[in-house]
Motif scaffolding. Sequence first.
Motif, PDB file in Angstrom:
ATOM      1  N   SER A  68       0.840  -1.166   0.016  1.00 40.54           N
ATOM      2  CA  SER A  68       0.099  -0.221  -0.069  1.00 40.54           C
ATOM      3  C   SER A  68       0.795   1.363  -0.023  1.00 40.54           C
ATOM      4  N   THR A  69       0.286   2.243  -0.468  1.00 42.76           N
ATOM      5  CA  THR A  69       0.663   3.676  -0.531  1.00 42.76           C
ATOM      6  C   THR A  69      -0.242   4.575   0.048  1.00 42.76           C
ATOM      7  N   SER A  70       0.394   5.852   0.055  1.00 43.51           N
ATOM      8  CA  SER A  70      -0.467   6.955   0.945  1.00 43.51           C
ATOM      9  C   SER A  70      -1.760   7.211   0.008  1.00 43.51           C
ATOM     10  N   ASP A  71      -1.916   6.776  -1.190  1.00 40.39           N
ATOM     11  CA  ASP A  71      -3.207   6.970  -2.078  1.00 40.39           C
ATOM     12  C   ASP A  71      -4.244   5.689  -1.926  1.00 40.39           C
ATOM     13  N   THR A  72      -3.673   4.871  -1.074  1.00 44.13           N
ATOM     14  CA  THR A  72      -4.491   3.292  -0.968  1.00 44.13           C
ATOM     15  C   THR A  72      -5.246   3.653   0.379  1.00 44.13           C
ATOM     16  N   VAL A  73      -6.598   2.970   0.312  1.00 47.30           N
ATOM     17  CA  VAL A  73      -7.738   3.332   1.503  1.00 47.30           C
ATOM     18  C   VAL A  73      -8.280   1.837   1.580  1.00 47.30           C
TER      19      VAL A  73
END
Length: 322
Positions: free
Chosen positions: A230-235
Amino acid sequence: MSNNAEKITFTSIARELGVTTSVVSRVMKNNSTTISIGRETKKKILTMAWERGLQLNRNIGLIASGRDEISTFYHPAAAGILERCGELGFGIFSGHYKEESNAEIPEFLLKRSIGGIISFDNIPKKIKAFLAEENIPCVVMNPSINPLSEDCILFNDYENMMELLLYLSEKRYKSYIYISSDSRIHYSQMVMKSFSDFLKKGSFEGQILTSTPSRELEILALLEKLVRNSTSDTVFITPARFFTMKILEFFSKHGKRLPKDGGVVGCSLLADYYIPKLTTIYYPFYEMGVTAVDMLKDKWKTRQFNIKSRIILGRLIKNEST
């Protein structure tokens, strides 16, 4: 209602239908001798009693499946039911059944000790048929399937999820992962439809992971992989306690931090127990319980069995996990 007033009411019904007061009394109280009374006579008596407003008591029966009595009464909806019944002077009975196919009719129903039923989830067919035959009104809270088939109270699941997703899009999330524990129930179907509609409208990536007992290990392995990458734009979004805990466990295991390395929307029951607190959708079950009692009260007052539903609004709670 006093015994004298009750006898007079029985007598007036008996006189109009051309039967004895004893027959009316036996039907209304559903005692051991009722079985000897013809089905058509019984139906006429029950219909007239309902239409004329005869009510032997102001007691409500609670029924639920697959849970013991203690866990049911700790449910927030039960708290709403109990407190509202206390305010109105209504009595409470409770009953449980293990399986839909083997659902036994509770004793308090057989004896007509109650004037209405509130059910946690759908009412089994056997009990539902008995309620219809005996002219006993019912209300279903948050039914899992076919909510339009009976008087029920629902949450605005589709709208709640869309509000959440629009909020997350404003937070610049681009990849959305929704984890469901049962795609067969009405709640999950509404939420997944909202999720799919949202993805179609915007330039977002997304996937739905649906777990079943046979696929749980497979889903957990896939979920851990998604968290690891995951990265910062994954929820990650889930209403389930189990998957909320597993997602956060995987974040910790792989050295991920919220919301720097991904966002989490989790179960409302756990939202305040983590640091940072979790963004969640709060479902007001207490208000649902209060509304269920008021719906039965309205049925007693209007003498109506109309199939209808009422919608309870959930609430998006924005916290630091997104």
